[in-house]
Design a protein around this motif. Sequence first.
Motif, PDB file in Angstrom:
ATOM      1  N   LYS A   1      -5.827  -9.440  10.830  1.00  0.00           N
ATOM      2  CA  LYS A   1      -5.679  -8.223  10.032  1.00  0.00           C
ATOM      3  C   LYS A   1      -4.488  -7.449  10.585  1.00  0.00           C
ATOM      4  CE  LYS A   1      -8.553  -5.205   7.647  1.00  0.00           C
ATOM      5  NZ  LYS A   1      -9.920  -4.850   7.389  1.00  0.00           N
ATOM      6  N   LEU A   2      -3.594  -7.025   9.701  1.00  0.00           N
ATOM      7  CA  LEU A   2      -2.400  -6.299  10.132  1.00  0.00           C
ATOM      8  C   LEU A   2      -2.607  -4.795  10.130  1.00  0.00           C
ATOM      9  CD1 LEU A   2       0.327  -8.368   8.268  1.00  0.00           C
ATOM     10  CD2 LEU A   2      -0.229  -8.431  10.708  1.00  0.00           C
ATOM     11  N   LYS A   3      -3.100  -4.281   9.003  1.00  0.00           N
ATOM     12  CA  LYS A   3      -3.286  -2.833   8.893  1.00  0.00           C
ATOM     13  C   LYS A   3      -4.069  -2.514   7.638  1.00  0.00           C
ATOM     14  CE  LYS A   3      -0.057  -0.067   7.372  1.00  0.00           C
ATOM     15  NZ  LYS A   3       1.106   0.772   7.316  1.00  0.00           N
ATOM     16  N   ILE A   4      -4.536  -1.286   7.558  1.00  0.00           N
ATOM     17  CA  ILE A   4      -5.138  -0.747   6.347  1.00  0.00           C
ATOM     18  C   ILE A   4      -4.289   0.453   5.946  1.00  0.00           C
ATOM     19  CG2 ILE A   4      -7.145   0.349   5.310  1.00  0.00           C
ATOM     20  CD1 ILE A   4      -8.880  -1.155   7.342  1.00  0.00           C
ATOM     21  N   LYS A   5      -3.791   0.430   4.729  1.00  0.00           N
ATOM     22  CA  LYS A   5      -2.951   1.522   4.234  1.00  0.00           C
ATOM     23  C   LYS A   5      -3.755   2.326   3.226  1.00  0.00           C
ATOM     24  CE  LYS A   5       1.242   2.424   1.579  1.00  0.00           C
ATOM     25  NZ  LYS A   5       2.362   1.817   0.864  1.00  0.00           N
ATOM     26  N   THR A   6      -3.758   3.630   3.388  1.00  0.00           N
ATOM     27  CA  THR A   6      -4.396   4.505   2.407  1.00  0.00           C
ATOM     28  C   THR A   6      -3.338   5.438   1.839  1.00  0.00           C
ATOM     29  OG1 THR A   6      -5.032   6.076   4.128  1.00  0.00           O
ATOM     30  CG2 THR A   6      -6.666   4.410   3.513  1.00  0.00           C
ATOM     31  N   THR A   7      -3.433   5.668   0.538  1.00  0.00           N
ATOM     32  CA  THR A   7      -2.480   6.531  -0.142  1.00  0.00           C
ATOM     33  C   THR A   7      -3.115   7.011  -1.446  1.00  0.00           C
ATOM     34  OG1 THR A   7      -0.181   6.689  -0.902  1.00  0.00           O
ATOM     35  CG2 THR A   7      -1.329   4.628  -1.384  1.00  0.00           C
ATOM     36  N   VAL A   8      -2.409   7.828  -2.170  1.00  0.00           N
ATOM     37  CA  VAL A   8      -2.845   8.274  -3.493  1.00  0.00           C
ATOM     38  C   VAL A   8      -1.782   7.850  -4.491  1.00  0.00           C
ATOM     39  CG1 VAL A   8      -3.426  10.248  -4.942  1.00  0.00           C
ATOM     40  CG2 VAL A   8      -4.104  10.241  -2.532  1.00  0.00           C
ATOM     41  N   VAL A   9      -2.215   7.135  -5.541  1.00  0.00           N
ATOM     42  CA  VAL A   9      -1.302   6.664  -6.582  1.00  0.00           C
ATOM     43  C   VAL A   9      -1.883   7.028  -7.943  1.00  0.00           C
ATOM     44  CG1 VAL A   9      -0.182   4.643  -7.602  1.00  0.00           C
ATOM     45  CG2 VAL A   9      -0.542   4.743  -5.126  1.00  0.00           C
ATOM     46  N   LYS A  10      -1.158   7.826  -8.707  1.00  0.00           N
ATOM     47  CA  LYS A  10      -1.564   8.210 -10.061  1.00  0.00           C
ATOM     48  C   LYS A  10      -3.007   8.705 -10.111  1.00  0.00           C
ATOM     49  CE  LYS A  10       1.722   5.117 -12.235  1.00  0.00           C
ATOM     50  NZ  LYS A  10       1.960   3.987 -13.116  1.00  0.00           N
ATOM     51  N   GLY A  11      -3.379   9.541  -9.140  1.00  0.00           N
ATOM     52  CA  GLY A  11      -4.702  10.138  -9.122  1.00  0.00           C
ATOM     53  C   GLY A  11      -5.799   9.280  -8.512  1.00  0.00           C
ATOM     54  N   TYR A  12      -5.465   8.091  -8.019  1.00  0.00           N
ATOM     55  CA  TYR A  12      -6.440   7.205  -7.383  1.00  0.00           C
ATOM     56  C   TYR A  12      -6.259   7.233  -5.875  1.00  0.00           C
ATOM     57  CZ  TYR A  12      -7.830   4.837 -11.719  1.00  0.00           C
ATOM     58  OH  TYR A  12      -8.334   4.545 -12.951  1.00  0.00           O
ATOM     59  N   ASP A  13      -7.380   7.302  -5.150  1.00  0.00           N
ATOM     60  CA  ASP A  13      -7.341   7.053  -3.710  1.00  0.00           C
ATOM     61  C   ASP A  13      -7.262   5.546  -3.533  1.00  0.00           C
ATOM     62  OD1 ASP A  13      -7.551   9.726  -2.971  1.00  0.00           O
ATOM     63  OD2 ASP A  13      -9.731   9.676  -2.885  1.00  0.00           O
ATOM     64  N   VAL A  14      -6.175   5.068  -2.934  1.00  0.00           N
ATOM     65  CA  VAL A  14      -5.914   3.639  -2.805  1.00  0.00           C
ATOM     66  C   VAL A  14      -6.066   3.227  -1.341  1.00  0.00           C
ATOM     67  CG1 VAL A  14      -4.136   1.853  -3.053  1.00  0.00           C
ATOM     68  CG2 VAL A  14      -4.384   3.621  -4.808  1.00  0.00           C
ATOM     69  N   CYS A  15      -6.763   2.104  -1.142  1.00  0.00           N
ATOM     70  CA  CYS A  15      -6.929   1.531   0.192  1.00  0.00           C
ATOM     71  C   CYS A  15      -6.580   0.044   0.107  1.00  0.00           C
ATOM     72  CB  CYS A  15      -8.363   1.712   0.664  1.00  0.00           C
ATOM     73  SG  CYS A  15      -8.701   0.951   2.264  1.00  0.00           S
ATOM     74  N   ILE A  16      -5.546  -0.374   0.838  1.00  0.00           N
ATOM     75  CA  ILE A  16      -5.113  -1.775   0.806  1.00  0.00           C
ATOM     76  C   ILE A  16      -5.217  -2.362   2.211  1.00  0.00           C
ATOM     77  CG2 ILE A  16      -3.265  -3.388   0.234  1.00  0.00           C
ATOM     78  CD1 ILE A  16      -2.117  -1.222  -1.598  1.00  0.00           C
ATOM     79  N   HIS A  17      -5.894  -3.502   2.303  1.00  0.00           N
ATOM     80  CA  HIS A  17      -6.035  -4.242   3.556  1.00  0.00           C
ATOM     81  C   HIS A  17      -4.939  -5.306   3.598  1.00  0.00           C
ATOM     82  CE1 HIS A  17     -10.222  -2.782   4.299  1.00  0.00           C
ATOM     83  NE2 HIS A  17     -10.116  -2.548   2.997  1.00  0.00           N
ATOM     84  N   TYR A  18      -4.128  -5.285   4.649  1.00  0.00           N
ATOM     85  CA  TYR A  18      -3.043  -6.260   4.804  1.00  0.00           C
ATOM     86  C   TYR A  18      -3.427  -7.291   5.858  1.00  0.00           C
ATOM     87  CZ  TYR A  18       0.012  -3.233   2.104  1.00  0.00           C
ATOM     88  OH  TYR A  18       0.571  -2.502   1.092  1.00  0.00           O
ATOM     89  N   PHE A  19      -3.203  -8.573   5.525  1.00  0.00           N
ATOM     90  CA  PHE A  19      -3.529  -9.667   6.422  1.00  0.00           C
ATOM     91  C   PHE A  19      -2.321 -10.570   6.616  1.00  0.00           C
ATOM     92  CE2 PHE A  19      -7.463  -8.474   4.349  1.00  0.00           C
ATOM     93  CZ  PHE A  19      -8.353  -8.386   5.406  1.00  0.00           C
ATOM     94  N   LEU A  20      -2.153 -11.082   7.830  1.00  0.00           N
ATOM     95  CA  LEU A  20      -1.196 -12.148   8.094  1.00  0.00           C
ATOM     96  C   LEU A  20      -1.921 -13.446   7.758  1.00  0.00           C
ATOM     97  CD1 LEU A  20       1.568 -13.024   9.201  1.00  0.00           C
ATOM     98  CD2 LEU A  20       0.480 -13.167  11.467  1.00  0.00           C
ATOM     99  N   VAL A  21      -1.300 -14.267   6.924  1.00  0.00           N
ATOM    100  CA  VAL A  21      -1.932 -15.514   6.488  1.00  0.00           C
ATOM    101  C   VAL A  21      -0.991 -16.687   6.730  1.00  0.00           C
ATOM    102  CG1 VAL A  21      -3.278 -14.318   4.711  1.00  0.00           C
ATOM    103  CG2 VAL A  21      -1.111 -15.372   4.088  1.00  0.00           C
ATOM    104  N   ALA A  22      -1.575 -17.886   6.715  1.00  0.00           N
ATOM    105  CA  ALA A  22      -0.792 -19.119   6.829  1.00  0.00           C
ATOM    106  C   ALA A  22      -1.253 -20.072   5.739  1.00  0.00           C
ATOM    107  CB  ALA A  22      -0.983 -19.760   8.194  1.00  0.00           C
ATOM    108  N   VAL A  23      -0.316 -20.854   5.220  1.00  0.00           N
ATOM    109  CA  VAL A  23      -0.660 -21.864   4.220  1.00  0.00           C
ATOM    110  C   VAL A  23      -1.633 -22.845   4.853  1.00  0.00           C
ATOM    111  CG1 VAL A  23       0.257 -23.751   2.815  1.00  0.00           C
ATOM    112  CG2 VAL A  23       1.499 -21.582   2.967  1.00  0.00           C
TER     113      VAL A  23
END
Length: 94
Positions: A64-86
């Motif tokens: 897991k790299l990070k969790i980003k939280t922000t507000v976009v067009k009135g939505y509370d947005v939470c995105i989980h970022y992962f380092l992946v490999a094929v």
Amino acid sequence: MTKTWNGSAGVCINDKGEVLLVRGYNSTKWAIPSGGIEEDETPEACCVREMMEETGYPVKILKKLKIKTTVVKGYDVCIHYFLVAVNGSPKPLN
């Protein structure tokens, strides 16, 4: 009541240091593969599913790299970022 959107994204870097990107339909912008977490789905499972759907590559989560939280067009947005490999051979996309 606050509207929310939760998603996951996969960062895949090959041995040449190149990052796997996708471009949306009718878009000129490049982005890392990502999408919304479905009901009863973990962020990790969402990441693996979205990578397959958007790139055709099966992947495994490395970390897991990070969790980003922000507000976009009135939505509370939470995105989980992962380092992946094929993790296998690519599948053809429709």
